[in-house]
Design an enzyme around this catalytic site. Structure first.
Site, PDB file in Angstrom:
ATOM      1  N   ASP A  36      32.483  41.369  50.290  1.00  0.00           N
ATOM      2  CA  ASP A  36      32.133  40.289  50.498  1.00  0.00           C
ATOM      3  C   ASP A  36      31.956  39.827  51.728  1.00  0.00           C
ATOM      4  OD1 ASP A  36      32.163  37.141  50.662  1.00  0.00           O
ATOM      5  OD2 ASP A  36      32.702  37.008  48.719  1.00  0.00           O
ATOM      6  N   VAL A 101      26.253  31.966  43.983  1.00  0.00           N
ATOM      7  CA  VAL A 101      25.313  33.198  43.698  1.00  0.00           C
ATOM      8  C   VAL A 101      25.348  33.390  42.277  1.00  0.00           C
ATOM      9  CG1 VAL A 101      24.700  35.692  43.907  1.00  0.00           C
ATOM     10  CG2 VAL A 101      25.617  34.340  45.981  1.00  0.00           C
ATOM     11  N   HIS A 105      29.798  37.743  38.769  1.00  0.00           N
ATOM     12  CA  HIS A 105      30.453  38.681  39.687  1.00  0.00           C
ATOM     13  C   HIS A 105      32.098  37.978  39.644  1.00  0.00           C
ATOM     14  CE1 HIS A 105      29.029  35.251  42.059  1.00  0.00           C
ATOM     15  NE2 HIS A 105      30.195  35.267  42.650  1.00  0.00           N
ATOM     16  N   HIS A 107      35.560  38.046  41.884  1.00  0.00           N
ATOM     17  CA  HIS A 107      36.240  38.323  43.402  1.00  0.00           C
ATOM     18  C   HIS A 107      37.681  39.022  43.291  1.00  0.00           C
ATOM     19  CE1 HIS A 107      33.688  35.158  45.339  1.00  0.00           C
ATOM     20  NE2 HIS A 107      33.443  34.651  44.118  1.00  0.00           N
TER      21      HIS A 107
HETATM   22  P1  5GP Z   1      30.418  32.725  44.395  1.00  0.00           P
HETATM   23  O1  5GP Z   1      30.701  31.362  45.069  1.00  0.00           O
HETATM   24  O2  5GP Z   1      29.018  32.655  43.642  1.00  0.00           O
HETATM   25  O3  5GP Z   1      31.481  32.883  43.390  1.00  0.00           O
HETATM   26  O4  5GP Z   1      30.640  33.960  45.494  1.00  0.00           O
HETATM   27  C1  5GP Z   1      29.479  34.380  46.083  1.00  0.00           C
HETATM   28  C2  5GP Z   1      29.980  35.305  46.944  1.00  0.00           C
HETATM   29  O5  5GP Z   1      29.143  36.104  47.587  1.00  0.00           O
HETATM   30  C3  5GP Z   1      31.013  34.299  48.108  1.00  0.00           C
HETATM   31  O6  5GP Z   1      32.299  34.850  48.125  1.00  0.00           O
HETATM   32  C4  5GP Z   1      29.904  34.883  49.383  1.00  0.00           C
HETATM   33  O7  5GP Z   1      30.814  35.145  50.528  1.00  0.00           O
HETATM   34  C5  5GP Z   1      29.353  36.018  49.000  1.00  0.00           C
HETATM   35  N1  5GP Z   1      28.136  36.515  49.480  1.00  0.00           N
HETATM   36  C6  5GP Z   1      26.994  35.672  49.655  1.00  0.00           C
HETATM   37  N2  5GP Z   1      25.869  36.222  50.334  1.00  0.00           N
HETATM   38  C7  5GP Z   1      26.325  37.644  50.160  1.00  0.00           C
HETATM   39  C8  5GP Z   1      25.540  38.782  50.717  1.00  0.00           C
HETATM   40  O8  5GP Z   1      24.359  38.540  51.218  1.00  0.00           O
HETATM   41  N3  5GP Z   1      26.354  39.832  50.584  1.00  0.00           N
HETATM   42  C9  5GP Z   1      27.551  40.009  50.228  1.00  0.00           C
HETATM   43  N4  5GP Z   1      28.060  41.174  50.177  1.00  0.00           N
HETATM   44  N5  5GP Z   1      28.173  38.862  49.854  1.00  0.00           N
HETATM   45  C10 5GP Z   1      27.566  37.648  49.822  1.00  0.00           C
END
Ligand code: 5GP
Length: 143
Positions: A36, A101, A105, A107
């Site tokens: 991340d 996103v 996925h 974490h």
């Molecule tokens: P969500 O909020 O959808 O559960 O988590 C999305 C995660 O993707 C967040 O923890 C954020 O830090 C991570 N993230 C956002 N953009 C990118 C990216 O371009 N590359 C990577 N590796 N992680 C990302």
């Protein structure tokens, strides 16, 4: 209310297609895991099925077994790589839950006694730190 359809331009779809870089620690036929970029702690890894779905709610159940097999492998690897006391697994579905996103996925975050998580989508980590942490996790996965 009906949820939005899967959008192939989301950032993880681009990572899966190799259109933008990532620090990968695992890849097989069905699942990729990478660092991340805004980690909530050192070693924060995302485990992502290749099959498209917005999140858990619209996922094909057949993707979940392979996905969580890798989640467990990565959880064991980050615990070892960072000598962590525990591992937090997080997974968000739709904006109300904190999802940012829209490609399913999970974490995987190493945890240490008495140390709180940093904010979700907080600060960008330096690429060299992500590369170093990814190497540690790859080594633990290959042990
Ligand atoms: P969500 O909020 O959808 O559960 O988590 C999305 C995660 O993707 C967040 O923890 C954020 O830090 C991570 N993230 C956002 N953009 C990118 C990216 O371009 N590359 C990577 N590796 N992680 C990302």
């Amino acid at each position: 209310m009906a949820e939005a359809a899967y959008d192939t331009s989301n950032i993880f779809a681009k990572i899966l297609r190799g259109e933008i870089p990532s620090h990968r620690v695992h890849e097989d036929d069905a699942v990729v895991a990478f660092m991340d970029v805004m980690p909530q702690g050192p070693g924060h890894t995302l485990v992502v099925p290749k099959a498209p779905s917005r999140n858990l709610l619209d996922a094909d159940p057949a993707t979940l077994g392979p996905l969580f097999t890798v989640v467990q492998k990565v959880a064991l690897a980050v615990k070892k790589a960072f000598s962590a006391d525990g591992v937090t697994i997080l997974q968000f579905n739709e904006p109300a839950s904190g999802q940012t996103v829209y490609h399913l996925h999970v974490h995987v975050i190493p945890r240490f006694d008495g140390i709180a998580l940093k904010p979700h989508t907080g600060q960008m980590e330096k690429p060299e730190v992500l590369a170093e942490n990814a190497e540690k996790i790859r080594a633990a996965l290959n042990d």
